[in-house]
Design an enzyme around this catalytic site. Structure first.
Site, PDB file in Angstrom:
ATOM      1  N   ALA A 175      12.372 -20.501   9.650  1.00  0.00           N
ATOM      2  CA  ALA A 175      11.100 -20.055  10.227  1.00  0.00           C
ATOM      3  C   ALA A 175      11.153 -18.606  10.685  1.00  0.00           C
ATOM      4  CB  ALA A 175      10.716 -20.962  11.397  1.00  0.00           C
TER       5      ALA A 175
ATOM      6  N   HIS B  83       0.852  -1.179   0.000  1.00  0.00           N
ATOM      7  CA  HIS B  83       0.000   0.000   0.000  1.00  0.00           C
ATOM      8  C   HIS B  83       0.893   1.237   0.000  1.00  0.00           C
ATOM      9  CE1 HIS B  83      -3.632  -2.300   0.536  1.00  0.00           C
ATOM     10  NE2 HIS B  83      -2.973  -3.037   1.406  1.00  0.00           N
TER      11      HIS B  83
END
Length: 183
Positions: free
Chosen positions: A144, A96
């Site tokens: 991870a 955005h």
């Protein structure tokens, strides 16, 4: 227009119950493969786990690739063959834009950041975030909860926020070698 209306009308209570169970509690090869086919991914052995959202326009997911539980893949994203995307991962090809006039972020995405490419044989472990414009090289392992903001070369092991290459995978033996690791 609601999704229900677009694709054939309102669901009965029984259909909605079955749909809810199917999307949240089925997690096996057959159901994951069927889910991928329903979503329009036609390559062999493509699997999408329950709760995953995959919106990659007309792009296809490579043969024998898996998108894990509750992962989010959005925009101009290319996923190669034999790719594993762990649960709760996020791969986005746009952001955005901040509007100084409105003093907030826009609802419209900034598509100028570019395509994301996940090459063949990559493993994105649980909770990995891939940011716009990134290319993850062939057979790389992203550990991870890493946030990948730059390109990763093939056969790399990367970890951290932002992700840094911390090791390599030997292409011939499959063995991991770690940089600067105490022995």
């Amino acid at each position: 227009m609601s999704v229900q209306k677009k694709f054939g009308g309102e669901l009965t209570d029984e259909e909605f119950r079955k749909f809810t169970l199917y999307t949240t509690q089925s997690g096996n090869f057959e159901d994951d493969n069927t889910r991928a086919n329903i979503l329009g991914f036609v390559n062999d052995k493509v699997r999408i786990a329950p709760g995953a959202v995959v919106r990659i326009n007309d792009n296809q997911i490579g043969v024998n690739s898996y998108v894990g539980l509750y992962s989010y893949v959005n925009g101009d994203v290319e996923i190669g063959e034999n790719v594993l995307i762990g649960p709760h991962s996020s791969i986005v090809a746009s952001n955005h834009v901040f509007s100084p006039v409105d003093d907030c972020f826009s609802d419209r995405s900034d598509l100028s950041k570019g395509k994301v490419v996940i090459e063949d044989g990559v493993w994105l472990a649980a909770g990995v975030v891939i940011t716009p414009g990134v290319n993850v090289g062939k057979c790389s392992l992203i550990c991870a909860n890493s946030v990948v903001t730059n390109n990763i070369k093939p056969y790399s092991i990367a970890a951290g926020t932002p992700a840094k290459v911390i090791g390599r995978i030997d292409q011939n033996t499959g063995e991991y070698s770690w940089f600067n690791k105490d022995k």
